[in-house]
Design a protein around this motif. Structure first.
Motif, PDB file in Angstrom:
ATOM      1  N   MET A 159       0.823  -1.203   0.000  1.00 60.62           N
ATOM      2  CA  MET A 159       0.000   0.000   0.000  1.00 60.62           C
ATOM      3  C   MET A 159       0.860   1.257   0.000  1.00 60.62           C
ATOM      4  N   GLY A 160       2.045   1.165   0.585  1.00 60.00           N
ATOM      5  CA  GLY A 160       2.935   2.305   0.624  1.00 60.00           C
ATOM      6  C   GLY A 160       4.327   1.894   1.024  1.00 60.00           C
ATOM      7  N   SER A 161       5.298   2.761   0.726  1.00 59.79           N
ATOM      8  CA  SER A 161       6.695   2.455   1.069  1.00 59.79           C
ATOM      9  C   SER A 161       7.479   3.756   1.135  1.00 59.79           C
ATOM     10  N   GLY A 205       7.251  14.338   7.200  1.00 60.84           N
ATOM     11  CA  GLY A 205       7.316  14.189   5.755  1.00 60.84           C
ATOM     12  C   GLY A 205       6.065  13.586   5.135  1.00 60.84           C
ATOM     13  N   LEU A 206       5.709  14.099   3.952  1.00 59.30           N
ATOM     14  CA  LEU A 206       4.583  13.609   3.159  1.00 59.30           C
ATOM     15  C   LEU A 206       3.264  13.611   3.917  1.00 59.30           C
ATOM     16  N   THR A 207       3.025  14.676   4.682  1.00 56.97           N
ATOM     17  CA  THR A 207       1.756  14.771   5.414  1.00 56.97           C
ATOM     18  C   THR A 207       0.950  16.010   5.031  1.00 56.97           C
ATOM     19  N   SER A 208       1.475  16.850   4.132  1.00 55.62           N
ATOM     20  CA  SER A 208       0.699  17.998   3.681  1.00 55.62           C
ATOM     21  C   SER A 208      -0.435  17.519   2.777  1.00 55.62           C
ATOM     22  N   ARG A 209      -1.421  18.374   2.580  1.00 51.92           N
ATOM     23  CA  ARG A 209      -2.559  17.983   1.745  1.00 51.92           C
ATOM     24  C   ARG A 209      -2.110  17.584   0.346  1.00 51.92           C
ATOM     25  N   HIS A 215       0.982  10.680  -2.266  1.00 52.20           N
ATOM     26  CA  HIS A 215       1.755   9.730  -1.465  1.00 52.20           C
ATOM     27  C   HIS A 215       1.066   9.471  -0.117  1.00 52.20           C
ATOM     28  N   ARG A 216      -0.220   9.169  -0.177  1.00 53.70           N
ATOM     29  CA  ARG A 216      -0.987   9.060   1.067  1.00 53.70           C
ATOM     30  C   ARG A 216      -0.383   8.055   2.046  1.00 53.70           C
ATOM     31  N   PHE A 217       0.071   6.915   1.538  1.00 50.97           N
ATOM     32  CA  PHE A 217       0.589   5.868   2.417  1.00 50.97           C
ATOM     33  C   PHE A 217       2.096   5.658   2.255  1.00 50.97           C
ATOM     34  N   ASP A 218       2.766   6.604   1.603  1.00 51.26           N
ATOM     35  CA  ASP A 218       4.218   6.511   1.440  1.00 51.26           C
ATOM     36  C   ASP A 218       4.921   7.301   2.545  1.00 51.26           C
ATOM     37  N   PHE A 219       6.232   7.044   2.673  1.00 50.34           N
ATOM     38  CA  PHE A 219       7.026   7.679   3.724  1.00 50.34           C
ATOM     39  C   PHE A 219       8.234   8.386   3.127  1.00 50.34           C
ATOM     40  N   SER A 220       8.669   9.450   3.798  1.00 47.51           N
ATOM     41  CA  SER A 220       9.897  10.147   3.439  1.00 47.51           C
ATOM     42  C   SER A 220      10.545  10.668   4.716  1.00 47.51           C
ATOM     43  N   ASP A 265      -4.379   5.243   9.327  1.00 43.93           N
ATOM     44  CA  ASP A 265      -5.184   5.721   8.200  1.00 43.93           C
ATOM     45  C   ASP A 265      -5.411   4.602   7.189  1.00 43.93           C
ATOM     46  N   ALA A 266      -4.342   3.844   6.891  1.00 41.30           N
ATOM     47  CA  ALA A 266      -4.459   2.738   5.929  1.00 41.30           C
ATOM     48  C   ALA A 266      -5.408   1.667   6.440  1.00 41.30           C
ATOM     49  N   ALA A 267      -5.303   1.338   7.719  1.00 43.31           N
ATOM     50  CA  ALA A 267      -6.173   0.312   8.295  1.00 43.31           C
ATOM     51  C   ALA A 267      -7.635   0.756   8.276  1.00 43.31           C
ATOM     52  N   VAL A 268      -7.885   2.000   8.655  1.00 38.92           N
ATOM     53  CA  VAL A 268      -9.259   2.514   8.656  1.00 38.92           C
ATOM     54  C   VAL A 268      -9.819   2.539   7.239  1.00 38.92           C
ATOM     55  N   THR A 269      -8.996   2.976   6.289  1.00 39.15           N
ATOM     56  CA  THR A 269      -9.432   3.052   4.892  1.00 39.15           C
ATOM     57  C   THR A 269      -9.826   1.686   4.348  1.00 39.15           C
TER      58      THR A 269
END
Length: 349
Positions: A159-161, A205-209, A215-220, A265-269
């Motif tokens: 889902m994300g990386s 990181g990667l949390t702005s709108r 990159h909703r489920f990605d990390f930086s 967020d991913a789990a709820v989605t």
């Protein structure tokens, strides 16, 4: 094979730990690990060539130690499992070569398994069968991943990386900035307990709108690492002491905040009621506490293996191998390569 499940030997050599685990079904019999971390410490990170040679030297003694601990002979095993990717190519090659030799010599089936799927499967050794589905968050020096797991042997979907530095890598680099030893994760965790986690407002990181749209489920974590470096440099230029504990605590809070926020967020989605946290960074005390608190707010349960099963080990490979045997999955070809680009959806090579 007994009624208690298959007896499986697992070999893990994806990075700097030579791990050999032996399980019977979902019961751990032995988990022998030889780490070369001290050989890498003077370089401030893992050196692939050094890791490969350390695996060569440690493989036979670690195999012997695991068999002795489990009270079994190697020819007692029903199958051999080995990490075939992702990981350091040379290190993987050592493990795969050893596993192939054992499988051929013993006349046993060989399973080349995905490293990330094995981090998920190991939780069964401590907490029993996995919920299906489960949202797995795997966080280590090389990975920061969110996976939807509907079947650990066939249904592991990303889902994300991370798009740059993994969380564990950021811990190592920030620890170096603060004069803390390698590997950085345990030392930052220890020092942060004496600091103020809200003393410094480091970026998430990667949390702005805009970022969440792409990159909703990605990390930086590269930007966070740079922000810490700039803050420390500014203090040093002004001649002020660096409050190491506050920096460590604030940095750790930023990392854990983003990891937990996106996992929940991913789990709820996806309507998933269980989150499993694995990988070396899963041993971090703040990550565990924050995940428990925030997940509970959404009625989500959290599963985290004990710290010794979070870091790379042979037990996790054996656990996935046992699950594959139990479910009747076909073994790998004996000519399987050590493929560092193996996709997560390919649980068995």
């Amino acid at each position: 094979m007994t009624s208690d499940g298959p007896l499986v030997l697992g070999i893990e050599t994806s990075c700097d730990e030579t791990g050999v685990g032996i399980v019977r079904g979902q019961t751990l019999l032995a988990d022998a690990v030889a780490s070369s971390v001290e050989e890498h410490a003077r370089f401030g990170g893992v050196v692939p060539e050094v890791a490969s040679r350390a695996h060569l030297e440690a493989m036979v003694p670690t195999l012997e130690r695991a068999a002795e601990t489990a009270g079994v002979r190697l020819d007692d095993v029903d199958a051999v499992a080995v990490t075939s990717g992702p990981g350091l190519a040379g290190a993987l090659l050592v493990g795969v070569a050893a596993a192939k030799a054992l499988a051929i010599g013993l006349g046993k089936p060989l399973y080349g398994v995905n490293h990330l799927a094995a981090h998920v499967a190991v939780d069964q050794l401590e907490h029993g069968p996995l919920p299906e589905p489960v949202l797995a968050m795997l966080v280590s020096g090389g990975h920061s991943s969110l996976l939807k797991v509907t079947d650990v042997t066939t249904g592991v979907d990303p889902m994300g990386s991370t798009i740059d530095d993994a969380a564990g890598e950021a811990f190592d680099k920030v620890a170096r900035l603060l004069g803390l030893p390698f590997p950085g994760g345990p030392h930052i965790d220890r020092v942060a307990r004496e600091g103020d986690s809200v003393a410094i407002d480091f970026p998430r990181g990667l949390t702005s709108r805009r970022d969440l749209e792409r990159h909703r489920f990605d990390f930086s974590f590269s930007g966070l690492k740079t922000a810490v470096a700039r803050w420390v440099e500014a203090r040093e230029r002004s001649g002020e002491p660096v409050p190491v504990a506050d920096v460590a605590a604030s940095f750790q809070e930023a990392v854990c905040d983003v990891l937990v926020r996106k996992a929940v967020d991913a789990a709820v989605t996806e309507g998933i009621e269980d989150i499993l946290i694995g990988g070396g960074v899963a041993a971090n005390s703040r990550l565990r506490a924050l995940a428990e608190t925030r997940a509970a707010d959404h009625g989500i349960r959290v599963r985290v293996p004990r710290p010794g099963l979070c870091t790379d080990n042979g037990a996790m490979v054996a656990a996935l191998g046992a699950e594959l045997v139990t479910r009747g999955r076909p073994p790998s070809r004996l000519d399987l390569p050590a493929d560092s680009s193996q996709p997560i959806t390919q649980v068995v090579a």
